[in-house]
Scaffold this active site. Sequence first.
Site, PDB file in Angstrom:
ATOM      1  N   GLN A 101       0.852  -1.194   0.000  1.00 21.11           N
ATOM      2  CA  GLN A 101       0.000   0.000   0.000  1.00 21.11           C
ATOM      3  C   GLN A 101       0.883   1.238   0.000  1.00 21.11           C
ATOM      4  OE1 GLN A 101      -3.351  -0.695   3.100  1.00 21.11           O
ATOM      5  NE2 GLN A 101      -1.770  -2.191   3.521  1.00 21.11           N
ATOM      6  N   ASN A 102       2.191   1.022   0.136  1.00 22.39           N
ATOM      7  CA  ASN A 102       3.099   2.167   0.264  1.00 22.39           C
ATOM      8  C   ASN A 102       3.396   2.792  -1.093  1.00 22.39           C
ATOM      9  OD1 ASN A 102       3.094   1.622   2.919  1.00 22.39           O
ATOM     10  ND2 ASN A 102       5.126   0.690   2.994  1.00 22.39           N
ATOM     11  N   ASP A 104       6.204   4.808  -1.385  1.00 26.85           N
ATOM     12  CA  ASP A 104       7.549   5.360  -1.206  1.00 26.85           C
ATOM     13  C   ASP A 104       8.621   4.679  -2.056  1.00 26.85           C
ATOM     14  OD1 ASP A 104       8.034   2.896   0.107  1.00 26.85           O
ATOM     15  OD2 ASP A 104       7.545   3.746   2.058  1.00 26.85           O
ATOM     16  N   HIS A 119      -1.419   1.375  -4.457  1.00 29.52           N
ATOM     17  CA  HIS A 119      -1.799   2.794  -4.301  1.00 29.52           C
ATOM     18  C   HIS A 119      -0.910   3.707  -5.143  1.00 29.52           C
ATOM     19  CE1 HIS A 119      -3.832   1.886  -0.153  1.00 29.52           C
ATOM     20  NE2 HIS A 119      -4.512   1.435  -1.172  1.00 29.52           N
ATOM     21  N   CYS A 130      -1.041  17.616 -20.044  1.00 30.32           N
ATOM     22  CA  CYS A 130      -0.484  16.985 -21.255  1.00 30.32           C
ATOM     23  C   CYS A 130       0.019  15.564 -21.007  1.00 30.32           C
ATOM     24  CB  CYS A 130       0.634  17.849 -21.835  1.00 30.32           C
ATOM     25  SG  CYS A 130       2.169  17.777 -20.884  1.00 30.32           S
ATOM     26  N   CYS A 147       4.159  21.803 -15.082  1.00 34.21           N
ATOM     27  CA  CYS A 147       4.812  21.237 -16.261  1.00 34.21           C
ATOM     28  C   CYS A 147       5.294  22.372 -17.172  1.00 34.21           C
ATOM     29  CB  CYS A 147       3.766  20.383 -16.974  1.00 34.21           C
ATOM     30  SG  CYS A 147       4.303  19.620 -18.495  1.00 34.21           S
ATOM     31  N   GLY A 186       3.243  -4.446   8.930  1.00 31.12           N
ATOM     32  CA  GLY A 186       3.119  -3.000   9.119  1.00 31.12           C
ATOM     33  C   GLY A 186       1.907  -2.372   8.478  1.00 31.12           C
ATOM     34  N   GLU A 214       0.852  -3.553  16.933  1.00 34.14           N
ATOM     35  CA  GLU A 214      -0.446  -3.777  17.575  1.00 34.14           C
ATOM     36  C   GLU A 214      -1.223  -4.769  16.728  1.00 34.14           C
ATOM     37  OE1 GLU A 214      -1.771   0.266  17.380  1.00 34.14           O
ATOM     38  OE2 GLU A 214      -2.180   0.129  15.231  1.00 34.14           O
TER      39      GLU A 214
HETATM   40  P1  NAD Z   1      -1.489   2.689   8.725  1.00 27.69           P
HETATM   41  O1  NAD Z   1      -0.822   3.983   9.050  1.00 27.69           O
HETATM   42  O2  NAD Z   1      -2.961   2.633   8.766  1.00 27.69           O
HETATM   43  O3  NAD Z   1      -0.957   1.560   9.719  1.00 27.69           O
HETATM   44  C1  NAD Z   1       0.404   1.351   9.975  1.00 27.69           C
HETATM   45  C2  NAD Z   1       0.529   0.125  10.851  1.00 27.69           C
HETATM   46  O4  NAD Z   1       1.909  -0.145  10.993  1.00 27.69           O
HETATM   47  C3  NAD Z   1      -0.063   0.333  12.258  1.00 27.69           C
HETATM   48  O5  NAD Z   1      -0.896  -0.775  12.543  1.00 27.69           O
HETATM   49  C4  NAD Z   1       1.175   0.351  13.163  1.00 27.69           C
HETATM   50  O6  NAD Z   1       0.960  -0.270  14.413  1.00 27.69           O
HETATM   51  C5  NAD Z   1       2.166  -0.450  12.360  1.00 27.69           C
HETATM   52  N1  NAD Z   1       3.578  -0.136  12.587  1.00 27.69           N
HETATM   53  C6  NAD Z   1       4.137   1.057  12.882  1.00 27.69           C
HETATM   54  N2  NAD Z   1       5.472   0.943  12.947  1.00 27.69           N
HETATM   55  C7  NAD Z   1       5.759  -0.352  12.685  1.00 27.69           C
HETATM   56  C8  NAD Z   1       6.966  -1.095  12.592  1.00 27.69           C
HETATM   57  N3  NAD Z   1       8.171  -0.535  12.769  1.00 27.69           N
HETATM   58  N4  NAD Z   1       6.891  -2.415  12.290  1.00 27.69           N
HETATM   59  C9  NAD Z   1       5.684  -3.019  12.097  1.00 27.69           C
HETATM   60  N5  NAD Z   1       4.508  -2.363  12.171  1.00 27.69           N
HETATM   61  C10 NAD Z   1       4.551  -1.048  12.460  1.00 27.69           C
HETATM   62  O7  NAD Z   1      -0.918   2.259   7.314  1.00 27.69           O
HETATM   63  P2  NAD Z   1      -1.516   1.326   6.175  1.00 27.69           P
HETATM   64  O8  NAD Z   1      -2.147   0.130   6.770  1.00 27.69           O
HETATM   65  O9  NAD Z   1      -0.426   1.161   5.187  1.00 27.69           O
HETATM   66  O10 NAD Z   1      -2.691   2.153   5.475  1.00 27.69           O
HETATM   67  C11 NAD Z   1      -2.704   3.509   5.323  1.00 27.69           C
HETATM   68  C12 NAD Z   1      -2.380   4.140   3.996  1.00 27.69           C
HETATM   69  O11 NAD Z   1      -1.220   4.860   4.273  1.00 27.69           O
HETATM   70  C13 NAD Z   1      -2.016   3.331   2.822  1.00 27.69           C
HETATM   71  O12 NAD Z   1      -2.907   3.679   1.848  1.00 27.69           O
HETATM   72  C14 NAD Z   1      -0.629   3.830   2.369  1.00 27.69           C
HETATM   73  O13 NAD Z   1      -0.686   4.178   0.995  1.00 27.69           O
HETATM   74  C15 NAD Z   1      -0.441   5.088   3.099  1.00 27.69           C
HETATM   75  N6  NAD Z   1       0.887   5.482   3.615  1.00 27.69           N
HETATM   76  C16 NAD Z   1       2.017   5.111   2.979  1.00 27.69           C
HETATM   77  C17 NAD Z   1       3.254   5.501   3.480  1.00 27.69           C
HETATM   78  C18 NAD Z   1       4.475   5.083   2.741  1.00 27.69           C
HETATM   79  O14 NAD Z   1       4.436   4.944   1.521  1.00 27.69           O
HETATM   80  N7  NAD Z   1       5.568   4.870   3.437  1.00 27.69           N
HETATM   81  C19 NAD Z   1       3.339   6.241   4.641  1.00 27.69           C
HETATM   82  C20 NAD Z   1       2.151   6.614   5.266  1.00 27.69           C
HETATM   83  C21 NAD Z   1       0.934   6.212   4.749  1.00 27.69           C
END
Ligand code: NAD
Length: 244
Positions: A101-102, A104, A119, A130, A147, A186, A214
Amino acid sequence: MNQVFNEAAKIIGSSKKCIALTGAGISAESGIPTFRSKGGLWNSYDPTVYASIDTFMKDPSKYWSIRGDFIRKYNDYSPNQGHLALASLENAGIVKCIITQNIDGLHRKAGSKKVLEIHGSLREIFCISCGKEYIAPDIPPGDVPHCTCGGVLKPNTVLFGEDLPPAVLSEAEEYAASCDVMILAGTSATVYPAAYLPVTAKRNGAKVIEINLEYSFTDSDIFIEEKSGTALPMIEEQLKKIEV
Ligand code: NAD
């Protein structure tokens, strides 16, 4: 604690199709805050205002005010031990796919090849007029970068109110339905449709191993309450020790 890593390693080691679903938590140890946990972006900014497609089309400055800094520093962020362990498990033929879902790009930077970014990615940035593509961090200056044609730039990520890329989502759903093990790392498993993927996996008989600080997914077979940057290398280590 070693016991739980050992159990997870045994399940992963004897799997035929192990996949991972990752979320913001896996990148927290790379210095990128999650959205919902303490200190997360959504504690300070309302996502329905700052990250919705409606607002973006009316006033892109709100979105760029919270994302511009990250995009301009895109190359400053590095994968952590969690990303690297998943890449190494893929390299060893154990992990077949990472659905993330990240936005980055850190799984790719870690060397993972089969990555489904459901995502989208902050790396690719498009002109909404464009269609010209820019690659982060090389974007024009300005609070709202434009742009050369004068159009507003928008990263190739899914904002609230936008659909997920259908082909990528459908491939992710196929992997979720056909895997026999899913590592959830995560993610709060609260953002849909991504949150359906572990449900689909379980419904089709897969084992779910959750790594989180959690307990989030209520139907996990194993819950590892640990940072992913610690837990994933530990599992990798155990996999090397056990005979499966
Ligand atoms: P979320 O923020 O809802 O949940 C993050 C989860 O990670 C929490 O349950 C937390 O307890 C856990 N967590 C925190 N630190 C941790 C670690 N070191 N190791 C393991 N677990 C850990 O994030 P989500 O479920 O990805 O959903 C939210 C949306 O956030 C997604 O759509 C995503 O695109 C976006 N998002 C992405 C980034 C990124 O690309 N790095 C950053 C922030 C949010």
